[in-house]
Design a protein around this motif. Sequence first.
Motif, PDB file in Angstrom:
ATOM      1  N   LEU A 114      12.762  14.000   7.556  1.00 43.67           N
ATOM      2  CA  LEU A 114      13.060  12.751   8.262  1.00 43.67           C
ATOM      3  C   LEU A 114      11.841  12.040   7.342  1.00 43.67           C
ATOM      4  CD1 LEU A 114      15.544  12.839  11.097  1.00 43.67           C
ATOM      5  CD2 LEU A 114      15.945  11.549   8.913  1.00 43.67           C
ATOM      6  N   ARG A 115      10.859  12.609   7.887  1.00 46.03           N
ATOM      7  CA  ARG A 115       9.141  11.203   8.415  1.00 46.03           C
ATOM      8  C   ARG A 115       8.839  10.981   6.910  1.00 46.03           C
ATOM      9  NH1 ARG A 115       4.128  12.861   7.743  1.00 46.03           N
ATOM     10  NH2 ARG A 115       3.200  11.371   8.322  1.00 46.03           N
ATOM     11  N   ARG A 116       9.209  12.583   6.345  1.00 45.93           N
ATOM     12  CA  ARG A 116       9.180  12.560   4.564  1.00 45.93           C
ATOM     13  C   ARG A 116      10.029  11.338   3.953  1.00 45.93           C
ATOM     14  NH1 ARG A 116       8.726  19.362   3.547  1.00 45.93           N
ATOM     15  NH2 ARG A 116       6.894  19.304   3.735  1.00 45.93           N
ATOM     16  N   HIS A 117      11.171  11.718   4.039  1.00 45.99           N
ATOM     17  CA  HIS A 117      11.957  11.231   3.415  1.00 45.99           C
ATOM     18  C   HIS A 117      11.438   9.443   3.979  1.00 45.99           C
ATOM     19  CE1 HIS A 117      16.312  10.756   1.397  1.00 45.99           C
ATOM     20  NE2 HIS A 117      16.844   9.660   1.857  1.00 45.99           N
ATOM     21  N   ILE A 118      11.029   8.750   4.818  1.00 45.39           N
ATOM     22  CA  ILE A 118      11.201   7.605   4.767  1.00 45.39           C
ATOM     23  C   ILE A 118      10.228   7.075   4.584  1.00 45.39           C
ATOM     24  CG2 ILE A 118      10.714   6.137   7.003  1.00 45.39           C
ATOM     25  CD1 ILE A 118      12.796   7.902   8.880  1.00 45.39           C
ATOM     26  N   LEU A 119       8.794   7.993   4.445  1.00 43.03           N
ATOM     27  CA  LEU A 119       7.998   7.471   4.167  1.00 43.03           C
ATOM     28  C   LEU A 119       7.665   7.302   2.428  1.00 43.03           C
ATOM     29  CD1 LEU A 119       4.928  10.118   5.647  1.00 43.03           C
ATOM     30  CD2 LEU A 119       5.330   7.279   6.277  1.00 43.03           C
ATOM     31  N   GLU A 120       9.083   7.800   1.872  1.00 45.01           N
ATOM     32  CA  GLU A 120       8.985   7.462   0.225  1.00 45.01           C
ATOM     33  C   GLU A 120       9.668   6.847  -0.026  1.00 45.01           C
ATOM     34  OE1 GLU A 120      11.840  10.078  -1.784  1.00 45.01           O
ATOM     35  OE2 GLU A 120      10.480  10.860  -3.050  1.00 45.01           O
ATOM     36  N   PHE A 121      10.620   5.554   1.423  1.00 50.93           N
ATOM     37  CA  PHE A 121      11.077   5.102   0.772  1.00 50.93           C
ATOM     38  C   PHE A 121      10.982   3.734   0.845  1.00 50.93           C
ATOM     39  CE2 PHE A 121      16.191   3.627   2.508  1.00 50.93           C
ATOM     40  CZ  PHE A 121      16.338   3.234   1.402  1.00 50.93           C
ATOM     41  N   GLN A 122      10.069   4.312   2.204  1.00 46.42           N
ATOM     42  CA  GLN A 122       9.385   2.981   2.226  1.00 46.42           C
ATOM     43  C   GLN A 122       7.656   3.149   0.918  1.00 46.42           C
ATOM     44  OE1 GLN A 122       7.157   4.425   5.985  1.00 46.42           O
ATOM     45  NE2 GLN A 122       8.285   3.206   7.150  1.00 46.42           N
ATOM     46  N   ASP A 123       7.324   3.367   0.664  1.00 46.77           N
ATOM     47  CA  ASP A 123       6.877   3.390  -0.029  1.00 46.77           C
ATOM     48  C   ASP A 123       7.120   2.663  -1.382  1.00 46.77           C
ATOM     49  OD1 ASP A 123       4.596   3.933   1.163  1.00 46.77           O
ATOM     50  OD2 ASP A 123       4.268   5.943   0.348  1.00 46.77           O
ATOM     51  N   CYS A 124       8.238   3.068  -1.907  1.00 47.08           N
ATOM     52  CA  CYS A 124       8.852   2.595  -2.863  1.00 47.08           C
ATOM     53  C   CYS A 124       9.479   1.045  -2.908  1.00 47.08           C
ATOM     54  CB  CYS A 124      10.051   3.093  -3.184  1.00 47.08           C
ATOM     55  SG  CYS A 124      10.712   4.245  -3.772  1.00 47.08           S
ATOM     56  N   ILE A 125      10.366   1.014  -1.665  1.00 50.69           N
ATOM     57  CA  ILE A 125       9.911  -1.578  -1.420  1.00 50.69           C
ATOM     58  C   ILE A 125       8.139  -1.759  -1.564  1.00 50.69           C
ATOM     59  CG2 ILE A 125      10.708  -2.621   0.044  1.00 50.69           C
ATOM     60  CD1 ILE A 125      13.123  -0.591  -1.417  1.00 50.69           C
ATOM     61  N   THR A 126       7.438  -1.185  -0.962  1.00 49.36           N
ATOM     62  CA  THR A 126       5.951  -1.576  -0.647  1.00 49.36           C
ATOM     63  C   THR A 126       5.385  -1.497  -2.455  1.00 49.36           C
ATOM     64  OG1 THR A 126       5.275  -0.812   1.082  1.00 49.36           O
ATOM     65  CG2 THR A 126       3.670  -0.796  -0.134  1.00 49.36           C
ATOM     66  N   ASP A 127       6.344  -1.074  -2.802  1.00 50.19           N
ATOM     67  CA  ASP A 127       5.643  -1.180  -4.818  1.00 50.19           C
ATOM     68  C   ASP A 127       5.821  -2.712  -5.220  1.00 50.19           C
ATOM     69  OD1 ASP A 127       4.376   0.710  -5.051  1.00 50.19           O
ATOM     70  OD2 ASP A 127       6.502   1.333  -5.640  1.00 50.19           O
ATOM     71  N   ILE A 128       7.092  -3.260  -4.871  1.00 49.61           N
ATOM     72  CA  ILE A 128       7.617  -4.653  -4.840  1.00 49.61           C
ATOM     73  C   ILE A 128       6.598  -5.720  -4.516  1.00 49.61           C
ATOM     74  CG2 ILE A 128       8.879  -7.257  -4.470  1.00 49.61           C
ATOM     75  CD1 ILE A 128      11.144  -4.603  -3.231  1.00 49.61           C
ATOM     76  N   GLU A 129       5.548  -5.096  -3.100  1.00 51.46           N
ATOM     77  CA  GLU A 129       4.822  -6.286  -2.812  1.00 51.46           C
ATOM     78  C   GLU A 129       3.348  -5.645  -3.686  1.00 51.46           C
ATOM     79  OE1 GLU A 129       3.961  -6.426   1.613  1.00 51.46           O
ATOM     80  OE2 GLU A 129       2.469  -4.540   1.412  1.00 51.46           O
ATOM     81  N   LYS A 130       3.177  -4.477  -3.899  1.00 51.33           N
ATOM     82  CA  LYS A 130       2.194  -4.290  -4.785  1.00 51.33           C
ATOM     83  C   LYS A 130       1.979  -4.911  -6.104  1.00 51.33           C
ATOM     84  CE  LYS A 130       0.223  -0.197  -2.205  1.00 51.33           C
ATOM     85  NZ  LYS A 130       0.487   1.245  -2.184  1.00 51.33           N
ATOM     86  N   CYS A 131       3.270  -5.132  -6.935  1.00 52.50           N
ATOM     87  CA  CYS A 131       3.249  -5.833  -7.845  1.00 52.50           C
ATOM     88  C   CYS A 131       2.132  -6.638  -8.625  1.00 52.50           C
ATOM     89  CB  CYS A 131       4.864  -6.062  -8.223  1.00 52.50           C
ATOM     90  SG  CYS A 131       5.478  -7.014  -9.851  1.00 52.50           S
ATOM     91  N   GLU A 132       1.494  -7.168  -8.999  1.00 53.72           N
ATOM     92  CA  GLU A 132       0.220  -7.821  -9.625  1.00 53.72           C
ATOM     93  C   GLU A 132       1.037  -9.346  -9.573  1.00 53.72           C
ATOM     94  OE1 GLU A 132      -2.403  -6.789 -12.318  1.00 53.72           O
ATOM     95  OE2 GLU A 132      -3.054  -4.967 -11.459  1.00 53.72           O
ATOM     96  N   LYS A 133       2.533  -9.579  -9.849  1.00 52.55           N
ATOM     97  CA  LYS A 133       2.762 -11.044  -9.742  1.00 52.55           C
ATOM     98  C   LYS A 133       3.884 -10.905  -9.404  1.00 52.55           C
ATOM     99  CE  LYS A 133       1.025  -9.213 -14.240  1.00 52.55           C
ATOM    100  NZ  LYS A 133       2.178  -8.073 -15.289  1.00 52.55           N
ATOM    101  N   PRO A 134       3.580 -12.790  -8.929  1.00 53.34           N
ATOM    102  CA  PRO A 134       4.430 -12.631  -8.227  1.00 53.34           C
ATOM    103  C   PRO A 134       5.956 -12.631  -7.932  1.00 53.34           C
ATOM    104  CG  PRO A 134       3.282 -15.037  -8.306  1.00 53.34           C
ATOM    105  CD  PRO A 134       2.810 -13.837  -9.387  1.00 53.34           C
TER     106      PRO A 134
END
Lengths: 279, 279, 279, 279, 279, 279
Positions: F96-116
């Motif tokens: 479960l932890r692996r799964h949640i961390l991967e899911f979180q990372d995917c969503i965080t990629d929106i935040e990391k996008c250099e463009k607003p």
Amino acid sequence: MATDYNYEFFNVTFPVEWVAHVEINRPEKLNAFKEVMWLNISAIFKRLSHDPNVRAVILTGAGDRAFTAGLDVQAASGGLLSDSGPTDGARKANGLRRHILEFQDCITDIEKCEKPVIAILHSISFGLALDMSLACDIRLSTANTQFSVKEVDIGLAADIGTLSRLPRAVGNQSWVKDVALSARIFGSEEALRVGLVSGVYKDKSEAVAEGLKLASLIASKSPIAVLGTKEILNYSRDKSIVDGLQYTAIWNAAMLQTQDVKDAMLSGLQKRKPTFAKL
Amino acid sequence: MATDYNYEFFNVTFPVEWVAHVEINRPEKLNAFKEVMWLNISAIFKRLSHDPNVRAVILTGAGDRAFTAGLDVQAASGGLLSDSGPTDGARKANGLRRHILEFQDCITDIEKCEKPVIAILHSISFGLALDMSLACDIRLSTANTQFSVKEVDIGLAADIGTLSRLPRAVGNQSWVKDVALSARIFGSEEALRVGLVSGVYKDKSEAVAEGLKLASLIASKSPIAVLGTKEILNYSRDKSIVDGLQYTAIWNAAMLQTQDVKDAMLSGLQKRKPTFAKL
Amino acid sequence: MATDYNYEFFNVTFPVEWVAHVEINRPEKLNAFKEVMWLNISAIFKRLSHDPNVRAVILTGAGDRAFTAGLDVQAASGGLLSDSGPTDGARKANGLRRHILEFQDCITDIEKCEKPVIAILHSISFGLALDMSLACDIRLSTANTQFSVKEVDIGLAADIGTLSRLPRAVGNQSWVKDVALSARIFGSEEALRVGLVSGVYKDKSEAVAEGLKLASLIASKSPIAVLGTKEILNYSRDKSIVDGLQYTAIWNAAMLQTQDVKDAMLSGLQKRKPTFAKL
Amino acid sequence: MATDYNYEFFNVTFPVEWVAHVEINRPEKLNAFKEVMWLNISAIFKRLSHDPNVRAVILTGAGDRAFTAGLDVQAASGGLLSDSGPTDGARKANGLRRHILEFQDCITDIEKCEKPVIAILHSISFGLALDMSLACDIRLSTANTQFSVKEVDIGLAADIGTLSRLPRAVGNQSWVKDVALSARIFGSEEALRVGLVSGVYKDKSEAVAEGLKLASLIASKSPIAVLGTKEILNYSRDKSIVDGLQYTAIWNAAMLQTQDVKDAMLSGLQKRKPTFAKL
Amino acid sequence: MATDYNYEFFNVTFPVEWVAHVEINRPEKLNAFKEVMWLNISAIFKRLSHDPNVRAVILTGAGDRAFTAGLDVQAASGGLLSDSGPTDGARKANGLRRHILEFQDCITDIEKCEKPVIAILHSISFGLALDMSLACDIRLSTANTQFSVKEVDIGLAADIGTLSRLPRAVGNQSWVKDVALSARIFGSEEALRVGLVSGVYKDKSEAVAEGLKLASLIASKSPIAVLGTKEILNYSRDKSIVDGLQYTAIWNAAMLQTQDVKDAMLSGLQKRKPTFAKL
Amino acid sequence: MATDYNYEFFNVTFPVEWVAHVEINRPEKLNAFKEVMWLNISAIFKRLSHDPNVRAVILTGAGDRAFTAGLDVQAASGGLLSDSGPTDGARKANGLRRHILEFQDCITDIEKCEKPVIAILHSISFGLALDMSLACDIRLSTANTQFSVKEVDIGLAADIGTLSRLPRAVGNQSWVKDVALSARIFGSEEALRVGLVSGVYKDKSEAVAEGLKLASLIASKSPIAVLGTKEILNYSRDKSIVDGLQYTAIWNAAMLQTQDVKDAMLSGLQKRKPTFAKL
């Protein structure tokens, strides 16, 4: 006053002025811990913290065989680690979490004790021996101390403080991972080299004598200065330098308003031993 | 240019190219500090920080008897620690706080200096000797250095940085508590073993010579690379790894745009010493 | 299953049960890194992290001459550090920043690997050798290892992790500044003394043998206990004690619900080696 | 005493007892800032911080047209942002970094002022108007205030504090990104709604009158209590709750030792206005 | 079971299933606090935290005149703030520090309670009313609530949590400084606008009814889901996003292993109200 | 170039110059998410981040019924939340932890996008709708948006970011606890009042039009200035002010070296629209 500290599994004595000696007293079980014992540790150190007659503390295990062998696994498997209790995984998890947090808090009460605590690790010093002594201020050991971060050998990660405090206590993170992942036993020479202990003595009686000497030396200083030094070091440990300095400034703004500074300075000039009021 | 650095209690000289030598110069008082001196320390290191002719600094005390004996207690008892000033406890506390913060800031200016600073601790190195040298980048000492976190002996907790910086500087927290709580004097062998100093030399003149050699070596490198290494290490010290890495990335995004990289690489291939523009 | 790990510049083998051996394989260039190699490092360690047949990893360089000489400067000067690309300073900076962040992330994937990683530093171990091995859990070396934080010699501050991780790995900040600012080469004796490595062996083959032995020992423990120990140590590294303890409590609330605890305890009592399910 | 505060581009007056009024005085240039002005801001607020006759401060711009239009772009393009200076990208970057850090420090001196500072934002309040007022404690505005995080319109990210302080000042991060990325002008109604200002008045003269009234009210309280409230709020802002509470405890341990508490309590019971000693 | 919660100055009742109502019960003194009362608050909330029959809590004051008027100043001036005790400034400071820390800890026990706590602020809500309600999860108020961060009016900075928690609770830092520095009384409309409360009702009885309704709604959800939501929000409050996410991941790794998820999903599909096991 | 962004459940278009429109495209399932979709979100935003033709992004859901109804519960109960997989509690937790961390990372990629990134929340916006939009920079909504932190209704604490990001996004922590603990549905008026969204429009088409207008406005600014503003705001979010300022200083030291500043200033003086080079 020793009667105030009356616990089945602990002896609390006052061998020299201003110094308390806390002895884990379950030698027939290698001083292994069951639940009542960590509750007692908490109670004892909370009391020592505010006891005006105490300025330094040493912590040892009764007998020659062990400081402590750690958690009493037999007791634990009937309690914390047993199959009883809720079968729902989340409810079981919450029960375990409550239990671990309470256990951690008890050990942290050693760290919160206003008076410096010197742990004297001798003979078997496994698992909880490290959790506890890492919550102390100073660690000494003997030629025959056997240390081990034993927890992986019983299938779990150490959870009462070792994994948080050990990496800050010593300056060799490769070594920390080595001993924490392998659970291998190591001795005092290694502990001294990496900085886990700051002094090694030939046997328990010499170590206790030296521990008491050091405790007495600290107890001869201004209790205000000693308190401040411990508390600022603990506060600053995991803050930034900037935050540590600000905390220090307001601390001393309060604590320099003491007769101790004048007494200490004067007795320094006069080469005599100052006397300080109780804390 | 030495004339720009004209202070009663400090000698600032430039013994070799790119290297400044700051000498605490009050040897008749064991280089003990009074207020004007920490203000001067601040002024000197602020200037060195931006001085294009300086790429590394060494810090020593004048004479053979002391790096510094610490705070001039006599001066302090007439000032900071005197009974004059407000009698209201809170107002007195605020006065003390202002004073401590200003004193801390002056010493932190050594840390903020863009150029690496090498402290050479020799003979008596008490109290402020540690506060100051812990704000330096590299610490060397001599066979006869006497170190002490002396403050508890005058009734107070060290407040100019030692309690924040010492635990990060060395890898033995038990030892930190030991020396900070007992104020005992220790020597260079012990300082080397715990990592407080990274080199010990037989006497002051050899230590100064070795310090200058190291300073010269650092000064021969790209000033951009040296600046970045110091600043990133300082920034990362009390941040998370993640934060340190992000800061490093933008730092080098700016600082890789330099001729120094090409010059350094080329001279590396050609086995010759590169020349770098001033900073 | 080794076929799953097929990369031009890396050999991945499984010399003993549960243990993977990752070998940097570009010996004709002293195992120097070009871009594809750090992308591969990332891919390999991501896969090892979840590979149920792997419980510990060792990392070495092919050949006798180098663990790695660091960045392939020739490749870098045609790429990352070349004059091509945008001439606008800010756009160039952004390109560099993207590049550095990606490079850092690849190396951090070693740290994120769920399984402990033991780096065996041998012969030339410059620059990236430190960045990489500092992202590993345990560092061993050989009598002839030549270490250097080499980056200032090519005109830049180390930016792939050394300046963030090295000060946490060892207990001698004066030494960290010394080697990072001077780029001087140092050997295993010094590395051992300051805590950069936790074991030194006479040559590469002995070091590899000892590394495998340690990896096997770790692999014989409960994989749940080993995972937790690594993850909690990493999480707690740059958090406060309070935060570390809270994380530990919920971690073990989940992870104590395992058969491994019972199996480990029982086999401990029965003095036999337990068998644990795959992770 | 106003003569102590004699600066070309600032008027410092004392309109009511205990209250200083700092006015940016370059109305012919919409109070735009050039370098001497931020150095002066720093000098003025450092002095006000320790001035025993001052217990609260208000900050305004001279004239009706602007609080400040921000950085004097013309002056900046001949200085900080000019093409003069080093051509090497890294050296240029270091020059810029020094400049920005110094500029930031000057503005942060408003925040460090021991006495509460009330900014009254009126008319044009662009760029630096936000950096400065966000370093103040309380922000008021007028019906005609035109706010803008103007920096992206001149090709740069705001670097004197807005991007660090604005998100903490208001409770609408979507709005923060909106105004910071678009540089659009917004008015007082919007500023009030998101919490950037805590009061809006019909025009500058009413706002100044209300600002003075609030400053006088604060100045009528115990200066010890006011100082503590400001300092603890600032310290706690970016610390954990746990850290904030510990800092608060030692702060009040010092600051409760004041006659002010008794005087304040007694005058509270007696419904009369207390008089407090100077700070 | 209400008999387990028998305290002189508190009524603890269970008005609806799963919901406890804690009432401060000293109406003749406007529910002002003396020392025994904060000790009791701690005891009550520690017990509620683990009480399997409780899933949500509301907190109110007895009578119509006050939630609480804050610290009982009369009692305090004979105790904590009295002139008795040590005359040495530092020893007095240490006594005060112990006292403040203990007081803070008692109030923090509300925050640590595993079950959500809804404070209903009505009538006079001064000083400690804010410290306490800010340690609750949800704040509601009534049309006639009079709020004040009253401490500066008695000569001190608020030290039981308001200055640490208020700035995080609301989105208007200018307003926080305004009310904390001026001690002015404000009403529910203002409290709602800045986000101090999330609901305002016409009088106490309506507010209590609505508070109970909300508490019942929360109590109807999976206690595992509610616990996790509270604990993760509290943990994440002053951590970085990265740290919050990691904590969340391991939390849910434990807590998703529950029958509640299946029951909640199924009853969602079947449009019926699920029943969950006790926590 | 839209062909580069070819994903089954997403439409990526470029409605106006420099602006990308990402549309969640599974309207028949109320745009509910299954695993492939969050992997795609990650891939799309990573590509947009470095796409030189993109300077701002808007995010919407296809159709009129939902932005997204959140996690596809049916898909999840067959996967992540199913009973398959390991029966050992700890191994299940690690999965479960692996799964949640991967899911979180995917969503965080929106935040990391250099463009607003501007999220336009319309109609049903449950669960993951909040996790995702809180990783965006700006949130807009429509008159009919139905928001809910829905997770407690399916028996779990929100684990993909809402509990970490929501309290920082809005200025009303009582409200955050209210909606997160009760899972109640709320509308745009409430969302606007607490600061969750910064604009509300009458329907989806108006909101999209306004979102595009804002995106275009941002895209008309210097891409260097926009990038810096987003990145510094994100970095500073959970750092201290001091750390944020230092990061800002080195950021702008790099990023002021751009033609954009001159072009922006000049076009400002000339009242014309500048043209900036691609990023």
